[in-house]
Design a protein around this motif. Sequence first.
Motif, PDB file in Angstrom:
ATOM      1  N   CYS A   1     -15.726  -6.237 -17.915  1.00 57.78           N
ATOM      2  CA  CYS A   1     -16.065  -5.946 -16.615  1.00 57.78           C
ATOM      3  C   CYS A   1     -16.971  -6.939 -15.860  1.00 57.78           C
ATOM      4  CB  CYS A   1     -16.392  -4.763 -15.818  1.00 57.78           C
ATOM      5  SG  CYS A   1     -15.978  -4.500 -14.189  1.00 57.78           S
ATOM      6  N   LEU A   2     -16.900  -8.054 -14.944  1.00 58.52           N
ATOM      7  CA  LEU A   2     -18.161  -8.026 -14.096  1.00 58.52           C
ATOM      8  C   LEU A   2     -17.988  -7.580 -13.313  1.00 58.52           C
ATOM      9  CD1 LEU A   2     -17.383 -12.370 -14.753  1.00 58.52           C
ATOM     10  CD2 LEU A   2     -19.013 -10.743 -15.675  1.00 58.52           C
ATOM     11  N   GLU A   3     -19.922  -7.208 -12.247  1.00 63.10           N
ATOM     12  CA  GLU A   3     -19.974  -6.888 -11.697  1.00 63.10           C
ATOM     13  C   GLU A   3     -21.374  -7.628 -10.893  1.00 63.10           C
ATOM     14  OE1 GLU A   3     -20.030  -2.074 -12.298  1.00 63.10           O
ATOM     15  OE2 GLU A   3     -21.314  -3.263 -12.880  1.00 63.10           O
ATOM     16  N   PHE A   4     -21.667  -7.633  -9.370  1.00 65.20           N
ATOM     17  CA  PHE A   4     -22.382  -8.427  -8.603  1.00 65.20           C
ATOM     18  C   PHE A   4     -22.886  -7.721  -7.815  1.00 65.20           C
ATOM     19  CE2 PHE A   4     -18.285  -9.349  -6.701  1.00 65.20           C
ATOM     20  CZ  PHE A   4     -19.215  -9.931  -5.310  1.00 65.20           C
ATOM     21  N   ALA A   5     -24.595  -8.057  -7.124  1.00 63.68           N
ATOM     22  CA  ALA A   5     -25.002  -7.281  -6.177  1.00 63.68           C
ATOM     23  C   ALA A   5     -25.707  -8.278  -5.968  1.00 63.68           C
ATOM     24  CB  ALA A   5     -25.575  -6.148  -7.129  1.00 63.68           C
ATOM     25  N   SER A   6     -26.299  -8.872  -4.449  1.00 62.41           N
ATOM     26  CA  SER A   6     -28.009  -9.265  -3.960  1.00 62.41           C
ATOM     27  C   SER A   6     -28.355  -9.222  -4.183  1.00 62.41           C
ATOM     28  CB  SER A   6     -27.504  -8.839  -2.674  1.00 62.41           C
ATOM     29  OG  SER A   6     -27.879  -7.715  -1.607  1.00 62.41           O
ATOM     30  N   LYS A   7     -29.954  -9.984  -3.904  1.00 62.44           N
ATOM     31  CA  LYS A   7     -31.426  -9.107  -4.257  1.00 62.44           C
ATOM     32  C   LYS A   7     -31.763  -8.314  -4.102  1.00 62.44           C
ATOM     33  CE  LYS A   7     -35.694 -11.924  -5.994  1.00 62.44           C
ATOM     34  NZ  LYS A   7     -36.569 -13.028  -5.662  1.00 62.44           N
ATOM     35  N   GLU A   8     -31.440  -7.639  -3.259  1.00 66.34           N
ATOM     36  CA  GLU A   8     -32.715  -6.623  -2.652  1.00 66.34           C
ATOM     37  C   GLU A   8     -31.325  -5.280  -2.696  1.00 66.34           C
ATOM     38  OE1 GLU A   8     -29.083  -8.572   0.713  1.00 66.34           O
ATOM     39  OE2 GLU A   8     -31.419  -8.983  -0.572  1.00 66.34           O
ATOM     40  N   THR A   9     -30.323  -5.241  -3.052  1.00 65.00           N
ATOM     41  CA  THR A   9     -29.340  -4.009  -3.396  1.00 65.00           C
ATOM     42  C   THR A   9     -28.816  -4.040  -4.966  1.00 65.00           C
ATOM     43  OG1 THR A   9     -27.384  -5.230  -3.168  1.00 65.00           O
ATOM     44  CG2 THR A   9     -28.002  -3.891  -1.161  1.00 65.00           C
TER      45      THR A   9
ATOM     46  N   TYR B   1     -20.662 -16.423  -6.013  1.00 63.04           N
ATOM     47  CA  TYR B   1     -22.026 -15.459  -5.415  1.00 63.04           C
ATOM     48  C   TYR B   1     -23.415 -16.329  -5.983  1.00 63.04           C
ATOM     49  CZ  TYR B   1     -18.368 -13.075  -3.142  1.00 63.04           C
ATOM     50  OH  TYR B   1     -17.627 -12.244  -2.586  1.00 63.04           O
ATOM     51  N   PRO B   2     -24.140 -17.851  -5.822  1.00 67.15           N
ATOM     52  CA  PRO B   2     -25.091 -17.996  -6.504  1.00 67.15           C
ATOM     53  C   PRO B   2     -26.200 -17.747  -6.302  1.00 67.15           C
ATOM     54  CG  PRO B   2     -24.431 -19.693  -4.898  1.00 67.15           C
ATOM     55  CD  PRO B   2     -23.264 -18.814  -4.654  1.00 67.15           C
ATOM     56  N   SER B   3     -26.885 -16.664  -5.077  1.00 64.85           N
ATOM     57  CA  SER B   3     -27.721 -16.264  -4.761  1.00 64.85           C
ATOM     58  C   SER B   3     -27.814 -14.320  -5.027  1.00 64.85           C
ATOM     59  CB  SER B   3     -28.263 -16.100  -3.350  1.00 64.85           C
ATOM     60  OG  SER B   3     -26.586 -15.883  -2.582  1.00 64.85           O
ATOM     61  N   CYS B   4     -26.394 -13.949  -5.771  1.00 64.37           N
ATOM     62  CA  CYS B   4     -27.140 -12.911  -6.570  1.00 64.37           C
ATOM     63  C   CYS B   4     -26.703 -12.897  -8.042  1.00 64.37           C
ATOM     64  CB  CYS B   4     -25.303 -12.234  -5.795  1.00 64.37           C
ATOM     65  SG  CYS B   4     -24.703 -11.826  -4.664  1.00 64.37           S
TER      66      CYS B   4
ATOM     67  N   VAL C   1     -25.800 -11.621 -16.507  1.00 67.83           N
ATOM     68  CA  VAL C   1     -25.307 -13.439 -17.412  1.00 67.83           C
ATOM     69  C   VAL C   1     -26.108 -14.493 -15.967  1.00 67.83           C
ATOM     70  CG1 VAL C   1     -23.689 -12.319 -18.620  1.00 67.83           C
ATOM     71  CG2 VAL C   1     -23.045 -12.579 -15.596  1.00 67.83           C
ATOM     72  N   GLN C   2     -26.132 -13.676 -15.074  1.00 72.48           N
ATOM     73  CA  GLN C   2     -26.920 -14.591 -13.367  1.00 72.48           C
ATOM     74  C   GLN C   2     -28.287 -13.580 -13.506  1.00 72.48           C
ATOM     75  OE1 GLN C   2     -25.685 -17.591 -11.330  1.00 72.48           O
ATOM     76  NE2 GLN C   2     -25.172 -15.788  -9.733  1.00 72.48           N
ATOM     77  N   LYS C   3     -28.786 -14.476 -12.894  1.00 72.24           N
ATOM     78  CA  LYS C   3     -30.438 -14.892 -12.118  1.00 72.24           C
ATOM     79  C   LYS C   3     -30.249 -15.132 -11.403  1.00 72.24           C
ATOM     80  CE  LYS C   3     -32.685 -12.233 -15.645  1.00 72.24           C
ATOM     81  NZ  LYS C   3     -34.340 -12.336 -16.315  1.00 72.24           N
ATOM     82  N   PRO C   4     -30.829 -14.807 -10.003  1.00 71.34           N
ATOM     83  CA  PRO C   4     -30.453 -15.434  -8.163  1.00 71.34           C
ATOM     84  C   PRO C   4     -31.875 -16.941  -8.812  1.00 71.34           C
ATOM     85  CG  PRO C   4     -30.612 -13.643  -7.668  1.00 71.34           C
ATOM     86  CD  PRO C   4     -30.595 -13.593  -9.098  1.00 71.34           C
ATOM     87  N   GLY C   5     -31.387 -17.980  -9.176  1.00 67.90           N
ATOM     88  CA  GLY C   5     -32.110 -19.242  -8.555  1.00 67.90           C
ATOM     89  C   GLY C   5     -32.646 -19.561 -10.567  1.00 67.90           C
TER      90      GLY C   5
END
Length: 317
Positions: free
Chosen positions: A67-75, A126-129, A149-153
């Motif tokens: 399962c994949l999940e994503f979140a903005s940096k601040e949350t 969501y490239p910035s998440c 599997v991804q960190k912003p930047g």
Amino acid sequence: QKPGQTAAASSSTSYWAMAGTTGEKDMKVWTPIDNQKFETFSYLPPLSDGDIAKQVDFIIRNGLSPCLEFASKETSTVSNDSTVRFTGSAAGYYDNRYWTMWKLPMFGCTDASQVLREIEECKRAYPSCYVRLAAFDSVKQVQVMSFLVQKPGQTAAASSSTSYWAMAGTTGEKDMKVWNPIDNKKYETFSYLPALTDAQIAKQVDMTIRQGLSPCLEFSAEESSFVSNDNTVRFTGSAAGYYDNRYWTMWKLPMFGCTDASQVLNEVNECKKAYPDCYVRLAAFDSVKQVQVISFLVHQPGATTAASSSTSYWAMA
């Protein structure tokens, strides 16, 4: 070591000499200074597609569901704003944090390429998440594995597993709409989909009836329809099965003994006509366990009614 202290003379120089000749590989050390904590593998360089695929293969072999999940940096980290805190002493206490789910858990997944394809889509959307891959145990009903599997930047890792993407491009799977969490209130299952047609609602009702559950309608004004301190009953102290409980106003009574989806569709239409500016949701109750087990919106204020090919349902009603 204490800051500013003078190092003590040591007679154990031989230890360092031995360490230098063991041939052990160096291990990367995670630095806790000005660094946020994330799941397993977070201290490693970005994982390549091949690295991720090996983890997915392990997940599948163990009968787990990716399962994949994503979140903005601040949350993305545990804080008072992004954490549900349970108060009092309760068995199984934990600070619970959710990220937004990308589509649905990949139940029945048999190929790592399917997961890699979804990761790529999520990263593009969501490239910035932050994006993380989790694995769920459907028997124990818990998450047993999770890693980024991804960190912003971050710079994507070079991958030698191009074949995975080639395979993913030929699977023929249909695209699934993803609920956008940005400036968007959270509601129940199916909320990220376009308005459901009568036929689609009827299929859910048929499933509800087959499972021996009781359909029920609830409605709420927009300003009191989502979880907040003003419209939430918060349970404090020690309580088994603690949760923040939210109620909407019930439309008539639960439809105990309902045997036909047309009966429910008729009530949905009446409720929508009576309260066109309210959210309306269809819930299903288990009379044995005394809990709500299904809930989804059937009307959103201002939403365009979905075209329906199920006119026969209304005629029956």
